[in-house]
Design a protein around this motif. Structure first.
Motif, short mmCIF file in Angstrom:
data_model
loop_
_atom_site.label_atom_id
_atom_site.label_comp_id
_atom_site.label_asym_id
_atom_site.label_seq_id
_atom_site.Cartn_x
_atom_site.Cartn_y
_atom_site.Cartn_z
N TYR A 188 47.00 57.09 30.06
CA TYR A 188 46.39 55.96 29.35
C TYR A 188 46.29 54.80 30.32
O TYR A 188 47.26 54.07 30.51
CB TYR A 188 47.28 55.54 28.17
N PRO A 189 45.14 54.57 30.92
CA PRO A 189 45.04 53.49 31.91
C PRO A 189 45.37 52.12 31.35
O PRO A 189 45.73 51.21 32.09
CB PRO A 189 43.57 53.54 32.35
N THR A 190 45.30 51.98 30.02
CA THR A 190 45.61 50.67 29.46
C THR A 190 47.06 50.28 29.68
O THR A 190 47.39 49.09 29.61
CB THR A 190 45.32 50.66 27.95
N CYS A 191 47.93 51.25 29.96
CA CYS A 191 49.34 50.92 30.14
C CYS A 191 49.60 50.17 31.43
O CYS A 191 50.73 49.75 31.67
CB CYS A 191 50.18 52.20 30.14
N ASP A 192 48.62 50.01 32.24
CA ASP A 192 48.78 49.33 33.54
C ASP A 192 49.53 48.01 33.39
O ASP A 192 50.67 47.85 33.84
CB ASP A 192 47.39 49.12 34.12
N LEU A 211 38.10 52.84 25.31
CA LEU A 211 39.27 53.56 24.81
C LEU A 211 40.28 53.79 25.91
O LEU A 211 41.48 53.70 25.69
CB LEU A 211 38.83 54.91 24.22
N ALA A 212 39.79 54.06 27.13
CA ALA A 212 40.75 54.26 28.23
C ALA A 212 41.52 52.99 28.49
O ALA A 212 42.73 53.03 28.74
CB ALA A 212 39.99 54.68 29.49
N LEU A 213 40.84 51.85 28.39
CA LEU A 213 41.52 50.60 28.68
C LEU A 213 42.18 50.01 27.44
O LEU A 213 42.74 48.93 27.51
CB LEU A 213 40.50 49.60 29.25
N GLY A 214 42.10 50.70 26.32
CA GLY A 214 42.80 50.22 25.12
C GLY A 214 42.16 49.00 24.50
O GLY A 214 42.83 48.18 23.88
N GLN A 242 42.26 43.42 30.99
CA GLN A 242 42.31 44.43 32.04
C GLN A 242 40.93 44.92 32.39
O GLN A 242 40.72 45.54 33.43
CB GLN A 242 43.17 45.61 31.59
N ALA A 243 39.97 44.68 31.50
CA ALA A 243 38.62 45.16 31.76
C ALA A 243 37.87 44.30 32.75
O ALA A 243 36.74 44.64 33.12
CB ALA A 243 37.82 45.20 30.45
N ALA A 297 31.19 37.70 31.92
CA ALA A 297 31.93 38.88 31.43
C ALA A 297 33.24 38.47 30.80
O ALA A 297 33.62 38.95 29.73
CB ALA A 297 32.16 39.85 32.59
N ILE A 298 33.95 37.57 31.46
CA ILE A 298 35.24 37.15 30.91
C ILE A 298 35.02 36.39 29.61
O ILE A 298 35.77 36.56 28.64
CB ILE A 298 36.01 36.31 31.93
N ALA A 299 33.99 35.55 29.57
CA ALA A 299 33.75 34.82 28.32
C ALA A 299 33.42 35.79 27.19
O ALA A 299 33.76 35.54 26.04
CB ALA A 299 32.60 33.83 28.52
N SER A 300 32.79 36.90 27.52
CA SER A 300 32.45 37.85 26.45
C SER A 300 33.68 38.61 25.97
O SER A 300 33.71 39.06 24.83
CB SER A 300 31.38 38.84 26.91
N ILE A 301 34.69 38.76 26.83
CA ILE A 301 35.95 39.36 26.37
C ILE A 301 36.69 38.36 25.48
O ILE A 301 37.46 38.74 24.61
CB ILE A 301 36.85 39.73 27.57
N ASP A 302 36.48 37.06 25.75
CA ASP A 302 37.11 35.99 24.99
C ASP A 302 38.64 36.08 25.03
O ASP A 302 39.30 36.29 24.02
CB ASP A 302 36.65 36.06 23.52
N PRO A 303 39.22 35.94 26.23
CA PRO A 303 40.68 35.95 26.26
C PRO A 303 41.24 34.58 25.94
O PRO A 303 40.64 33.57 26.29
CB PRO A 303 40.97 36.32 27.72
N VAL A 304 42.34 34.53 25.27
CA VAL A 304 43.02 33.26 25.05
C VAL A 304 44.34 33.37 25.80
O VAL A 304 45.18 34.21 25.49
CB VAL A 304 43.29 33.02 23.56
#
Lengths: 263, 450, 184
Positions: free
Chosen positions: A197-201, B252-255, B420-421, B437-444
């Motif tokens: 699961y790469p998200t675990c990074d 999905l890979a990056l959760g 992480q993306a 790209a970062i603004a579209s992820i909208d991290p706080v």
């Protein structure tokens, strides 16, 4: 079997040194007086004792005339569930057993705890990558999303102080399970799940930063929240909260971890 | 100038580090020129540090970009500049006081932090079914209003970062309407500790429902402005189309959850798949788009604001029926006892409540005292109840050892995971696209670092 | 404007310090140092409802080289403190610092390992603004009080004398923990 090890530890903890006579009720030893005197719900027939809570106000020795200083309560986590678990839990457990047996390696059957409608598989650290890959790839399991890694420090659970908890979600079957891995303080190494699961990074980096659990096979295990040269792992229970006393006119209030407070 | 401690160039392990502070850009050119004589390839790439103080990175985010001209060859995030130790702090406070801490993590979505924590605590207490209906409806109302205000800030700051300043001013103008509603209901504009284990802290004040309905009517006229301003705007489209592409497998890979995964076309929403707080009884749709890029996420957020308005309307109708219903569990050993009211000198303890505990009921006094000082005890165990926050799956892993304080609370924050993306979305593109790209992820960053 | 009509033959008498103070406060550009929740309230103060542009302050300069005021809005973590100091050092004189919110003033509710307990450990602060987060009106009040201070600031040798006096007063002041009999 991990089951046997668990029972031994439970025997050791049942009579902690210095349990006062006061704590023993007429027919029940102190350790059996369960939390809150709640009746154990059906299905949770065993409890797992992890440590003991003594006293109530954080006062030790003379000075506490309330009598609550002699209070001894066991900290009892929900115990192992027995087959059949009920609902879809059995399907997942069966599928997992088949898939890991198919992997060929010697994977021990995980200890299962079912509490409040959530199922937790306690896995051995070495088995973790195989189990995770099986959970992700097998058709009947299909846990595509790992929500993250959470570290917990149980200083009283000798030999298994650091736990890493993985929450897995299956979008196809709309199910959630939890994997829990316990490692001792002396050798806190867990295989990394980044290949699965790469998200675990970042989650593993955070768990390393905060607890000191080393994830072997992680591409770049460095501190992520604290500065790179920070000593210690802050969220461990033996790391102080680190506050300073707050000054008022004519007095000061100590930081939260040094105040007298309810236990 | 000679005592400027920051204007120096130094040798680091990987090469020369230049800190330029103005009027000394030539030093980079000369320095790179020197390097070219020896090892050519080493000096063609430049590693640029963006942030943590930067107007366009969404908060205190440090971006380490390796640039080749205008193209980003490697993008890394440095986080932790807002790490507050909230999770550890909560271990030294009672379960209800923990709400006050966790509400400040993701500061644009405070109700969501509170809700996931309280749902976890309620699951451990075993009172999930005992939370009164009015409390659930109020939670839904406040969460959806918060979703609207959070998406407004995302669109506003996203617009500001690409230079569309009008979007920022109208976004904050609309957000003021939502904050007025929050102030009316909870007493605070931000960081309310209002959703508590067992229910919500106070009942709705009189006149709140009219305000809510007025707000909904006004927003229905104001929301189309964003669509008119942005959706077909050629500059906006040019900046957002095709930027930050991340398809479903990548997500999905990056959760990654939330509007990012919904922009790939997959309608995954925890309000529909694992309903909480009664969401299964509300009528709303999961909004998706199919382009997997920043524009898709923008459209998803706009559409979600409309859906949230629908839910707010339905919640207001239900609240009209529930006048006088309790907002806390009936179990007095858990229910937060005290009430606040506005008096002649501002907000303070409600005099009715004081009269009740001092003059009318000894048990009420005892409960008030014990709950405020010691707090209730939660049976040992662990729980994880994720909810659909504005940025994705927000969950609190709550561990109790039977005491009055949490043994461990860990928040799975969507911004932390979604960020992480950045590398995947930015590498190979241009520097300006990193911002989008970062603004579209909208991290706080409060949620990322906790 | 009507000022010229009211003045005797169009002449206004003032001091150099008065004019300098007026110029400084009327166009007082903040540097963007928004960190956490207080940053959002700072942004709304610049927004349409609580308009900071009335005071000439709506341009938040991204570069500290062009800024007069650093509003430290939010909690400063241990990792962020050196960055804070660097930005402060990069601002040219004259510069002021406003610690917005309780986290910037004193560490706020986060009395722990991760947060600097008050940015005055890192930079000298001219105005402390409590609140969690302070309302935009409170921020504007603090800014206006700071404007007063800027308006009445001195220049040259007067300023040097003022600094010496203030430092002496601060060194001789009674510490909070020594104050007695004053519970309020």
């Amino acid at each position: 079997m991990s089951e046997g090890k668990r029972d031994d530890r439970r025997e050791e903890k049942r009579d902690p040194a210095g349990t006062p006579e006061v704590g023993k009720g007429p027919e029940q030893p102190a350790a059996e007086q369960a939390h809150e005197n709640l009746p154990t719900p059906a299905g949770e027939r065993t409890v797992r004792q992890v440590g003991v809570r003594r006293g109530m106000f954080g006062v030790r020795g003379t000075g506490d005339t309330s009598g609550y200083g002699g209070l001894t309560q066991s900290i009892a986590f929900p115990g192992d569930a027995q087959r059949p678990y009920g609902g879809w839990y059995d399907d997942v457990a069966d599928a997992l057993e088949v898939a890991t047996r198919g992997a060929g390696l010697d994977v021990a059957a995980p200890r299962v705890v079912i509490h409040r409608g959530e199922i937790t598989f306690h896995v051995r650290p070495d088995d973790l990558p195989v189990v995770a890959r099986a959970l992700r790839d097998d058709e009947r399991l299909r846990f595509e999303l790992c929500s993250g890694v959470s570290g917990v420090h149980y200083p009283d659970d000798a030999g298994a102080e650091l736990h890493a908890v993985y929450h897995l979600l299956s979008m196809s079957h709309n199910r959630r399970i939890r994997l829990e891995v316990a490692v001792p303080d002396a050798d806190p190494r867990i295989p990394s799940l980044v290949p699965v699961y790469p998200t675990c990074d970042w989650h593993e980096r955070e768990t390393y930063d905060m607890f000191g659990i080393r994830f072997e096979g992680h591409p770049a295990l460095t501190r992520i929240l604290m500065p790179d040269d920070w000593p210690g792992h802050p969220q461990r229970k033996d790391y102080p909260l680190g506050g300073i006393p707050v000054e008022y006119k004519g007095g000061s209030v100590p930081p939260p971890d040094q105040r007298r407070s309810y236990n | 100038m000679s005592t400027d401690y920051y204007a120096a160039s130094s040798e680091a392990a990987d090469g020369r580090v230049f800190t330029v502070t103005g009027q000394d850009w030539d030093s980079i050119v000369e320095g790179i020129g020197e390097g070219l004589d020896g090892d050519e390839s080493a000096e063609e790439r430049v590693v640029v540090n963006m942030g943590p103080q930067h107007p366009s990175t969404h908060g205190v985010l440090r971006l380490i970009l390796e640039l080749e001209g205008e193209t980003v060859t490697e993008a890394r995030c440095g986080i932790g500049y807002l790490h507050t130790g909230i999770e550890k702090n909560m271990e030294y406070r009672s379960w209800v006081q923990g709400v006050t801490f966790c509400t400040r993590m993701d500061y644009l979505a405070p109700f969501f932090n509170e809700a996931t924590y309280c749902l976890g605590v309620e699951r451990l207490l075993g009172i999930e079914d005992d939370v009164p209906e009015k409390a659930q409806v109020m939670r839904v109302l406040l969460m959806e209003l918060n979703r609207i205000s959070s998406h407004l800030v995302c669109i506003a700051t996203g617009g500001m970062e690409i230079g569309a300043l009008t979007v920022m001013t109208i976004g904050f103008r609309e957000r003021e309407l939502v904050l007025d509603l929050f102030e009316l209901i909870t007493g605070l504009r931000m960081n309310h500790a209002f959703i508590r284990p067992g229910g919500v802290a106070q009942d709705l004040p009189p006149g709140a429902l009219d305000e809510i309905r007025g707000f909904v009517a006004l927003m229905k006229k104001r929301l189309p402005e964003y669509a008119d301003l942005c959706n077909a705007n050629p500059v906006f489209r040019a900046r957002l189309d095709g930027v930050g592409h991340l398809d479903l497998e990548g997500c999905l890979a990056l959760g990654i959850t939330g509007p990012v995964v919904r922009s790939t076309g997959y309608p995954w929403d925890l309000r529909k798949s694992e309903p909480y707080c009664g969401y299964e009884t509300y009528d709303f749709d999961v909004q998706t788009w199919d382009t997997c890029d920043a524009y898709g996420r923008f459209r998803v957020r706009l559409a979600e604001m409309w859906e949230s308005l629908r839910i707010v309307e339905q919640a207001a109708d239900r609240l009209a029926r529930l006048d006088g219903a309790p907002v806390m569990v009936a179990d007095r050993k858990i229910a937060w006892p005290s009430q606040l009211a506005i008096g002649s000198d501002g907000m303070g303890n409600s005099l009715d409540h004081i009269r009740h505990i001092m003059g009318e009921s000894m048990e009420a006094l005892i409960h008030h005292f014990k709950l405020v000082t010691e707090g209730f005890r939660v049976p040992p165990g662990q729980a994880y109840v994720p909810i659909e926050g504005p940025r994705g799956e927000l969950g609190a892993h709550v561990v109790s050892d039977g005491g009055t304080r949490p043994a461990r609370v860990h928040f799975r924050d969507p911004s932390f995971t979604n960020l992480q993306a950045t590398s995947v979305m930015s590498e190979g593109g241009m520097v300006a696209d990193v911002i989008v790209a970062i603004a579209s992820i909208d991290p706080v960053m409060g949620g990322v670092d906790r | 404007m009507g000022l010229e009509e009211k003045l005797p033959s169009g002449v206004l008498l003032t001091t150099v310090e008065g004019v300098a103070g007026y110029m400084r406060k009327a166009s007082f550009w903040p540097a963007t140092f928004g960190l956490a929740c207080c940053a959002i309230e700072m942004m709304t103060s610049g927004g349409p409802k609580y308009d900071l542009a009335r005071f000439g302050m709506e341009v938040f300069r991204a570069s500290p080289r062009q800024a007069d005021l650093m509003i430290v809005a939010g909690r400063v973590s241990q990792k962020m403190a050196p960055v804070l100091r660097q930005i402060y050092d990069q601002m040219p004189e004259p510069k002021w610092v406003l610690a917005m919110g309780v986290c910037a003033s004193s560490g706020g509710m986060f009395n722990n390992y991760a947060i600097v307990q008050g940015v005055d450990h890192v930079v000298p602060v001219d105005m402390y603004l409590p609140g969690c987060p302070p309302r935009p009106e409170m921020l504007i009040d603090a800014i206006l009080k700071l404007h007063d201070k800027v308006q009445h600031g001195k220049l040259g040798s007067n300023r040097r004398n003022e600094v010496v006096e203030q430092e002496a007063a601060a060194l001789n002041a009674l510490p909070t923990s020594e104050m007695r009999g004053q519970l309020r």
